[in-house]
Design an enzyme around this catalytic site. Structure first.
Site, PDB file in Angstrom:
ATOM      1  N   HIS A 120      13.183  60.102   5.033  1.00 42.54           N
ATOM      2  CA  HIS A 120      12.016  60.185   5.729  1.00 42.54           C
ATOM      3  C   HIS A 120      11.573  61.759   5.931  1.00 42.54           C
ATOM      4  CE1 HIS A 120       9.128  58.939   8.661  1.00 42.54           C
ATOM      5  NE2 HIS A 120       9.188  60.172   9.377  1.00 42.54           N
ATOM      6  N   CYS A 121      10.378  61.962   5.246  1.00 38.40           N
ATOM      7  CA  CYS A 121       9.717  63.464   5.125  1.00 38.40           C
ATOM      8  C   CYS A 121       8.854  63.680   6.342  1.00 38.40           C
ATOM      9  CB  CYS A 121       9.217  63.769   3.776  1.00 38.40           C
ATOM     10  SG  CYS A 121       8.634  65.375   3.663  1.00 38.40           S
ATOM     11  N   PRO A 122       9.171  64.623   7.338  1.00 39.72           N
ATOM     12  CA  PRO A 122       8.124  64.958   8.451  1.00 39.72           C
ATOM     13  C   PRO A 122       7.011  65.530   7.734  1.00 39.72           C
ATOM     14  CG  PRO A 122      10.201  66.505   8.558  1.00 39.72           C
ATOM     15  CD  PRO A 122      10.440  65.485   7.493  1.00 39.72           C
ATOM     16  N   ASN A 152       4.898  62.684   7.048  1.00 43.90           N
ATOM     17  CA  ASN A 152       5.057  61.464   8.140  1.00 43.90           C
ATOM     18  C   ASN A 152       5.089  60.190   7.524  1.00 43.90           C
ATOM     19  OD1 ASN A 152       5.055  60.554  10.738  1.00 43.90           O
ATOM     20  ND2 ASN A 152       2.658  60.206  10.815  1.00 43.90           N
ATOM     21  N   ASN A 153       6.134  59.994   6.557  1.00 42.22           N
ATOM     22  CA  ASN A 153       6.260  58.783   6.121  1.00 42.22           C
ATOM     23  C   ASN A 153       7.613  58.767   5.126  1.00 42.22           C
ATOM     24  OD1 ASN A 153       5.773  56.135   4.884  1.00 42.22           O
ATOM     25  ND2 ASN A 153       4.148  56.783   3.301  1.00 42.22           N
TER      26      ASN A 153
END
Length: 309
Positions: A143-145, A148-149
């Site tokens: 999950h990549c901040p 945001n996905n």
């Protein structure tokens, strides 16, 4: 219930802060380069790299993660029986019966069926639950901040392209602004507010170049090995035991698993590949295939079981 819902909404809103930050930095870089510097001879390549960077970033953010289909959900009767059972052994018996006709070849570390109590689905191979998105994601990488996905099966190619085009964008800016950056320190630039844009533009581009280059190199290595970030830290467990190279098919085929078979679409979106209209399958490495399955192919649940996008 209400406070929990409000808290969840606040968390979702705050999760967009890194994306907004990146968007503001990109907008400022465009203004500083095009308006303040206005280096005309570089404008064509600059806008080309800018468009590709923004497009790939957009696709990475707004491509919805692929989820397991309904066939991986327990039938109503078995779900009620699973909830009522208190013994893990009895729960596993229920899961084994439900998974008898499903294309599952990976297990938990203890050799049990992988089941998500939160989503109440049997986890397909390479599928993991994301606590941030609160869903199970097919071939989840991480999950990549910054987008945001969740990065997984549906948008991993876009994520790699995003890293590639952002690196090209930053390298191009740093290389073309370097001469003005040197003139700034030798006091050869006119004394205007544009000189400060030159200073910060070079520093920001160079800083992002270093961070993106390391991340891009790491993910290229993962693509070459046909591993996700999760699988790199924790090898998938098959019926014969854990195998970190269980999905590796060789360098060329590993790349095709992410970018598709047609090389002309590697640098852009492949409509046929990304829309999942052609057959897509997880293949086992020769060593794993000998001990796991005789037919030699693990059909991806995305096609065989009708993934929900």
């Amino acid at each position: 219930m209400a406070p929990t819902h409000v808290l969840r909404c606040c968390q979702r809103g705050l999760a967009w802060i890194p994306v907004i930050f990146i968007a503001l930095v990109v907008c400022w870089s465009y203004y500083a380069y095009v308006v303040e510097l206005c280096i005309f001879i570089y404008m064509v390549f600059f806008h080309l790299s800018f468009v590709m960077f923004v497009w790939s970033y957009w696709k990475t953010i707004f491509t919805r993660p692929a989820n397991p289909s309904k066939e991986f959900c327990l039938p109503k009767a078995e779900k009620e029986q699973y909830v009522k059972e208190e013994r893990p052994e009895s729960q596993q018996e229920i899961l084994w019966r439900a998974a008898a006709n499903l294309p599952l070849y990976t297990r938990t570390g203890a050799g049990a069926i992988r089941y998500c109590d939160r989503c109440q689905v049997i986890k397909p191979d390479r599928c993991h639950h994301c606590s941030a998105c609160d869903m199970c994601v097919l071939k989840m990488d991480h999950h990549c901040p910054w987008v945001n996905n969740c990065v997984g099966f549906s948008n991993y190619k876009f994520f790699i392209l995003f890293l590639c085009y952002s690196l090209v964008y930053c390298l191009f800016i740093a290389a073309t602004v370097l001469q003005y950056f040197i003139k700034f320190w030798t006091n050869e630039l006119p004394d205007t507010h544009a000189k400060f844009h030159v200073l910060f533009l070079f520093f920001v581009a160079a800083m992002f170049c270093i961070s993106i280059l390391s991340l891009f190199s790491y993910h290229l290595w993962l693509v070459g090995k046909n591993r996700s970030t999760i699988e790199a830290f924790r090898a998938p467990v098959f019926r014969t035991g854990s195998d970190k190279n269980g999905f590796s098919l060789g360098f060329g085929k590993n790349i095709a698993q992410v970018f598709g078979d047609e090389r002309k679409f590697w640098d852009v979106s492949n409509p046929e590949f990304q829309s999942l209209t052609q057959s897509f399958s997880y293949l086992l490495s020769p060593l794993s295939r000998c001990g796991v399955i005789r037919c030699g192919v693990i059909r991806c649940v995305v096609i065989r079981c009708g993934v929900m996008l």
